[in-house]
Write an enzyme that holds these catalytic residues in place. Structure first.
Site, mmCIF file in Angstrom:
data_model
loop_
_atom_site.group_PDB
_atom_site.id
_atom_site.type_symbol
_atom_site.label_atom_id
_atom_site.label_comp_id
_atom_site.label_asym_id
_atom_site.label_seq_id
_atom_site.Cartn_x
_atom_site.Cartn_y
_atom_site.Cartn_z
ATOM 1 N N ASN A 62 34.403 46.967 34.411
ATOM 2 C CA ASN A 62 36.147 46.660 34.873
ATOM 3 C C ASN A 62 35.713 47.092 36.532
ATOM 4 O O ASN A 62 34.798 47.676 36.954
ATOM 5 C CB ASN A 62 37.521 46.904 34.719
ATOM 6 C CG ASN A 62 36.908 48.426 33.947
ATOM 7 O OD1 ASN A 62 35.997 48.671 33.730
ATOM 8 N ND2 ASN A 62 38.455 49.164 33.997
ATOM 9 N N GLU A 64 37.832 47.098 39.697
ATOM 10 C CA GLU A 64 39.494 47.459 40.180
ATOM 11 C C GLU A 64 39.223 46.976 41.249
ATOM 12 O O GLU A 64 38.493 46.758 42.383
ATOM 13 C CB GLU A 64 39.676 48.883 39.676
ATOM 14 C CG GLU A 64 40.604 48.469 38.252
ATOM 15 C CD GLU A 64 40.803 50.196 37.658
ATOM 16 O OE1 GLU A 64 41.526 50.517 38.880
ATOM 17 O OE2 GLU A 64 41.454 49.970 36.778
ATOM 18 N N CYS A 73 38.580 42.407 34.857
ATOM 19 C CA CYS A 73 37.887 42.641 33.437
ATOM 20 C C CYS A 73 36.823 43.138 33.043
ATOM 21 O O CYS A 73 36.012 41.974 33.880
ATOM 22 C CB CYS A 73 38.625 42.397 32.176
ATOM 23 S SG CYS A 73 40.676 42.700 32.163
ATOM 24 N N GLU A 75 34.707 42.463 30.563
ATOM 25 C CA GLU A 75 35.074 41.087 30.098
ATOM 26 C C GLU A 75 34.034 40.216 30.682
ATOM 27 O O GLU A 75 32.780 39.133 30.482
ATOM 28 C CB GLU A 75 35.105 40.985 28.605
ATOM 29 C CG GLU A 75 35.427 41.687 27.809
ATOM 30 C CD GLU A 75 36.281 42.596 28.056
ATOM 31 O OE1 GLU A 75 36.713 43.124 29.325
ATOM 32 O OE2 GLU A 75 37.575 43.072 26.751
#
Ligand code: THU
Length: 163
Positions: A62, A64, A73, A75
């Protein structure tokens, strides 16, 4: 009126030694990827590792941002990374490992709705299931056979027509 019950099989492993060697390695790759997560705001770190049909493993974590919604994210970083690097190569599995520096995460963190939708696109495009493996820092490992299992009644390109 017709009533339809939709369910799925969740496999729960208490010990990673119950998994195949390949699955164990993919989970380790996801845990290593988690180390490079950029999560200064949530302190919730996630690593993901995508196993492709050609044997390659592509990772993500992830990322940010001070403008919170701009982050992404693990994934989706991983699956888009796979799509960018190996377009047209089918995805066999994705392993996801999460942890938090705020508290102990004992239950495997399953992908958020946006990630499910994004991974589903690849599953539908390749027309073969993508296995999911999920683990936190401690506790059990969850395994699902397919993204379709955890995203029933998914929206897909067929609703858009001309395909
Ligand atoms: N996060 C993921 O990486 N994957 C998920 O499926 C759920 C949430 C990240 C996004 C954000 O950086 C942090 O975890 C807290 O939501």
């Amino acid at each position: 009126m017709e009533k339809k019950k939709i369910g799925f099989e969740l496999l729960i492993f208490q010990d990673e030694k119950e998994l195949s060697q390949n699955e164990q390695k993919l989970l380790r790759d996801a845990a290593v990827a988690r180390e490079n997560a950029y999560a200064p705001y949530s302190k919730f770190r996630v690593g993901a590792a995508v196993l492709l049909e050609n044997g390659e493993v592509v990772i993500g974590n992830n990322q940010e941002n001070a403008s919170y919604p701009s982050g992404l994210c693990a994934e989706r970083v991983a699956i888009f990374h796979a799509g960018a690097k190996y377009p047209g190569v089918a995805v066999k599995a994705i392993a996801i490992c999460a942890s938090s520096s705020n508290h102990e995460v004992e239950v495997p963190a399953a992908p958020c709705g946006n990630c499910r939708q994004s991974i589903m696109e690849y599953e539908q495009k390749q027309n073969t299931p993508i296995t999911l493996l999920m683990q936190s820092e401690k506790g059990p490992i969850y395994k699902c056979r397919s993204m379709a299992d955890i995203l029933p009644l998914a929206f897909n390109s067929s609703f858009l027509g001309d395909s």
